[in-house]
Write an enzyme that holds these catalytic residues in place. Structure first.
Site, PDB file in Angstrom:
ATOM      1  N   HIS A 269       0.851  -1.195   0.000  1.00 40.49           N
ATOM      2  CA  HIS A 269       0.000   0.000   0.000  1.00 40.49           C
ATOM      3  C   HIS A 269       0.877   1.232   0.000  1.00 40.49           C
ATOM      4  O   HIS A 269       1.945   1.225   0.626  1.00 40.49           O
ATOM      5  CB  HIS A 269      -0.917   0.016   1.239  1.00 40.49           C
ATOM      6  CG  HIS A 269      -2.070   0.942   1.089  1.00 40.49           C
ATOM      7  ND1 HIS A 269      -1.959   2.282   1.377  1.00 40.49           N
ATOM      8  CD2 HIS A 269      -3.322   0.735   0.650  1.00 40.49           C
ATOM      9  CE1 HIS A 269      -3.125   2.847   1.125  1.00 40.49           C
ATOM     10  NE2 HIS A 269      -3.969   1.940   0.684  1.00 40.49           N
ATOM     11  N   ASP A 327      -7.985  -5.440  -0.006  1.00 36.69           N
ATOM     12  CA  ASP A 327      -8.469  -6.193  -1.167  1.00 36.69           C
ATOM     13  C   ASP A 327      -8.138  -7.667  -1.101  1.00 36.69           C
ATOM     14  O   ASP A 327      -8.732  -8.476  -1.808  1.00 36.69           O
ATOM     15  CB  ASP A 327      -7.881  -5.603  -2.451  1.00 36.69           C
ATOM     16  CG  ASP A 327      -8.390  -4.207  -2.664  1.00 36.69           C
ATOM     17  OD1 ASP A 327      -9.598  -4.007  -2.489  1.00 36.69           O
ATOM     18  OD2 ASP A 327      -7.589  -3.322  -2.991  1.00 36.69           O
TER      19      ASP A 327
HETATM   20  N1  CMC Z   1       4.262  -7.434  -5.023  1.00 43.09           N
HETATM   21  C1  CMC Z   1       5.598  -7.404  -5.194  1.00 43.09           C
HETATM   22  N2  CMC Z   1       6.358  -6.304  -5.005  1.00 43.09           N
HETATM   23  C2  CMC Z   1       5.718  -5.177  -4.644  1.00 43.09           C
HETATM   24  C3  CMC Z   1       4.320  -5.131  -4.442  1.00 43.09           C
HETATM   25  C4  CMC Z   1       3.592  -6.317  -4.636  1.00 43.09           C
HETATM   26  N3  CMC Z   1       2.278  -6.329  -4.472  1.00 43.09           N
HETATM   27  N4  CMC Z   1       3.959  -3.870  -4.077  1.00 43.09           N
HETATM   28  C5  CMC Z   1       5.090  -3.150  -4.051  1.00 43.09           C
HETATM   29  N5  CMC Z   1       6.155  -3.932  -4.386  1.00 43.09           N
HETATM   30  C6  CMC Z   1       7.564  -3.512  -4.395  1.00 43.09           C
HETATM   31  C7  CMC Z   1       7.871  -2.689  -5.631  1.00 43.09           C
HETATM   32  O1  CMC Z   1       8.357  -3.495  -6.676  1.00 43.09           O
HETATM   33  C8  CMC Z   1       8.906  -1.725  -5.107  1.00 43.09           C
HETATM   34  O2  CMC Z   1      10.142  -2.394  -5.074  1.00 43.09           O
HETATM   35  P1  CMC Z   1      11.514  -1.581  -5.320  1.00 43.09           P
HETATM   36  O3  CMC Z   1      11.594  -0.555  -4.228  1.00 43.09           O
HETATM   37  O4  CMC Z   1      12.582  -2.633  -5.237  1.00 43.09           O
HETATM   38  O5  CMC Z   1      11.392  -0.971  -6.682  1.00 43.09           O
HETATM   39  C9  CMC Z   1       8.496  -1.462  -3.661  1.00 43.09           C
HETATM   40  O6  CMC Z   1       7.753  -2.642  -3.281  1.00 43.09           O
HETATM   41  C10 CMC Z   1       7.628  -0.227  -3.470  1.00 43.09           C
HETATM   42  O7  CMC Z   1       6.536  -0.293  -4.385  1.00 43.09           O
HETATM   43  P2  CMC Z   1       5.966   0.941  -5.198  1.00 43.09           P
HETATM   44  O8  CMC Z   1       5.312   0.461  -6.445  1.00 43.09           O
HETATM   45  O9  CMC Z   1       7.020   1.990  -5.325  1.00 43.09           O
HETATM   46  O10 CMC Z   1       4.896   1.462  -4.162  1.00 43.09           O
HETATM   47  P3  CMC Z   1       3.638   2.354  -4.496  1.00 43.09           P
HETATM   48  O11 CMC Z   1       3.320   3.073  -3.251  1.00 43.09           O
HETATM   49  O12 CMC Z   1       3.856   3.160  -5.726  1.00 43.09           O
HETATM   50  O13 CMC Z   1       2.507   1.266  -4.842  1.00 43.09           O
HETATM   51  C11 CMC Z   1       0.683  -0.213  -4.666  1.00 43.09           C
HETATM   52  C12 CMC Z   1       1.518   0.869  -3.973  1.00 43.09           C
HETATM   53  C13 CMC Z   1      -0.541  -0.531  -3.793  1.00 43.09           C
HETATM   54  C14 CMC Z   1       0.188   0.284  -6.035  1.00 43.09           C
HETATM   55  C15 CMC Z   1       1.557  -1.510  -4.828  1.00 43.09           C
HETATM   56  O14 CMC Z   1       1.932  -2.001  -3.567  1.00 43.09           O
HETATM   57  C16 CMC Z   1       0.849  -2.579  -5.639  1.00 43.09           C
HETATM   58  O15 CMC Z   1       0.910  -2.570  -6.876  1.00 43.09           O
HETATM   59  N6  CMC Z   1       0.158  -3.571  -4.958  1.00 43.09           N
HETATM   60  C17 CMC Z   1      -0.611  -4.571  -5.647  1.00 43.09           C
HETATM   61  C18 CMC Z   1      -1.947  -3.977  -6.054  1.00 43.09           C
HETATM   62  C19 CMC Z   1      -2.883  -3.770  -4.891  1.00 43.09           C
HETATM   63  O16 CMC Z   1      -3.089  -4.672  -4.086  1.00 43.09           O
HETATM   64  N7  CMC Z   1      -3.503  -2.571  -4.819  1.00 43.09           N
HETATM   65  C20 CMC Z   1      -4.505  -2.268  -3.805  1.00 43.09           C
HETATM   66  C21 CMC Z   1      -4.143  -1.139  -2.925  1.00 43.09           C
HETATM   67  S1  CMC Z   1      -5.234  -1.059  -1.505  1.00 43.09           S
HETATM   68  C22 CMC Z   1      -6.786  -0.610  -2.127  1.00 43.09           C
HETATM   69  C23 CMC Z   1      -6.854   0.787  -2.602  1.00 43.09           C
HETATM   70  O17 CMC Z   1      -6.659   1.721  -1.800  1.00 43.09           O
HETATM   71  O18 CMC Z   1      -7.173   0.988  -3.777  1.00 43.09           O
END
Ligand code: CMC
Length: 393
Positions: A269, A327
């Protein structure tokens, strides 16, 4: 040209001041108007939470009665709205239908455009919250080719929605109090989440003075994506794809592989770097629903439980603070209730409508409010002179 701070994805920019929702991501705290989400989910009801988000205080007994009555009185859609559905293919994604039909509703309430009139704004809020379940249920019924079911005024908000989704002409849906309670809890847990992507979209769209229903339609569109509301659908699809516990390591390895775009859906998240407090309540609710329905040990459940265990212990997930989010569990509940995966994000949109509307109202009431207009850091070509095509070689 001014000098602007670059903040891709808005990780360090506050777009507004707000009194609605507080999140402490490090501690895993979520408060609505000061009340902890777990207390609201366990002791309150969705309409009470709607009142709280909209008005800032919990309602007294008579305020609640009036509010609930007013919501009930506005649940019907204009019959002309049903015509919109005929234009969609039956296999249209439910979020495509919802985005279109919420936007279309703006045509039926032109006076809602008058944001200077508090009564018009109050009515727009009530109507959106009241009509969203009716619209969402129609989206579902249309997609499975069944006749629409109209709302019934003697039922609660969640009961009414379940009945509109699952009643068929030959048989009225038998409402289980446990499932109705779980549905209501799902709505509470999704009601608001401060300035997430869809809420920021609603504020930005509304900042131009757009029609409130059109601003909410923009929020629905934004919610659709798998990084946001679409994650519940993507998560369940992923659990199906994994299929059995012995395949989990392969998917964990893919999630860690930087060359592979695959992510474990339902984990991580932007704000929570701790357990998502909504996920805890959702997990308990999932157990109640599965018990009620006598579902145990399905392949999906086994995969989900094992995945949760592994991810909570795995170094990669621990180090990056990737906890299960709301989720991860909500999909299991909705699936058990009988909703197809494509409907999951529609249910999220239904529940989030009150958050969008409350935030929109707060923005309009803010005397410092101006049209949202982010700037950029230009990295394109410098000034150059135009050449006619004949001189371009
Ligand atoms: N699986 C594997 N690696 C992950 C995941 C995951 N689900 N989420 C983040 N990472 C890694 C990512 O690769 C990155 O690694 P590095 O620093 O080595 O590049 C690090 O963790 C930080 O991730 P980010 O993409 O920079 O973080 P963000 O804040 O931009 O993204 C997120 C947040 C929710 C989009 C992401 O965690 C994600 O894609 N999760 C899966 C989708 C999901 O479950 N979304 C629902 C969110 S909760 C409901 C809502 O509020 O809508």
């Amino acid at each position: 040209a001014g000098v602007f701070t670059l903040d891709p994805g808005f990780t360090s920019t506050a777009s507004c001041e707000s009194q609605i929702t507080f999140i402490d991501g490090e501690e895993g705290v979520l408060l609505h108007r000061g009340y902890p989400i777990d207390q609201l989910a366990e002791q309150s009801g969705y309409l009470e939470v709607c009142y709280l988000l909209l008005n800032g205080e919990l309602p007294t007994g008579s305020q609640f009665k009036n509010f609930a009555r007013e919501i009930t009185q506005h649940t019907l859609l204009h019959t002309q709205m049903d015509r919109f559905f005929d234009g969609f293919r039956r296999d249209s994604h439910p979020m495509a239908m919802l985005t279109g039909t919420v936007g279309a509703m703006s045509a039926f309430y032109p006076s809602s455009m008058d944001s200077a009139d508090p009564e018009e704004r109050r009515l727009a809020s009530i109507r959106l919250i009241a009509k969203m379940p009716t619209l969402a249920a129609r989206v579902y019924k249309y997609s499975i080719g069944q006749p629409f079911v109209n709302p019934r005024n003697d039922l609660s908000y969640a009961e009414n929605f379940l009945r509109m989704c699952f009643s068929v002409p030959a048989e009225d849906y038998k409402i289980s109090p446990t499932l109705a309670k779980a549905m209501d809890r799902f709505f509470i847990l999704h009601a608001d989440h401060e300035q997430n992507a869809s809420t920021s979209t609603v504020r930005l769209a509304g900042s131009s003075g757009a029609h409130p229903y059109a601003a909410v339609a923009a929020g629905v569109a934004c919610l659709w994506g798998p990084s946001h509301g679409g994650a519940n659908e993507a998560c369940l699809n992923m659990l199906h794809e994994i299929g059995s516990v012995d395949r989990i390591p392969e998917f964990i390895a893919r999630a860690k592989d930087k060359e592979d775009p695959f992510r474990l859906m339902g984990f991580g998240h932007r704000v929570y770097k701790n357990y998502d407090p909504r996920a805890k309540v959702m997990q308990e609710t999932a157990h109640e629903v599965l018990n009620e329905l006598g579902i145990k040990d399905t392949p999906i459940l086994k995969v989900a439980m094992e995945l949760e265990k592994i991810a909570l212990e795995d170094e990669y997930f621990v180090e990056k603070k990737l906890y299960p989010n709301v989720d991860f569990y909500s999909g299991i509940i909705l699936d058990a209730m009988g909703f197809p995966t494509e409907m999951f994000t529609v249910l999220f949109a239904l529940a989030r409508t009150v958050g969008w509307v409350s935030q929109l109202n707060e923005m309009i009431d803010d005397p410092t409010q101006r049209i949202g207009r982010p700037r950029q850091i230009y990295t394109g070509a410098p000034l150059r002179d135009f050449k006619p095509v004949s001189e371009r070689g």
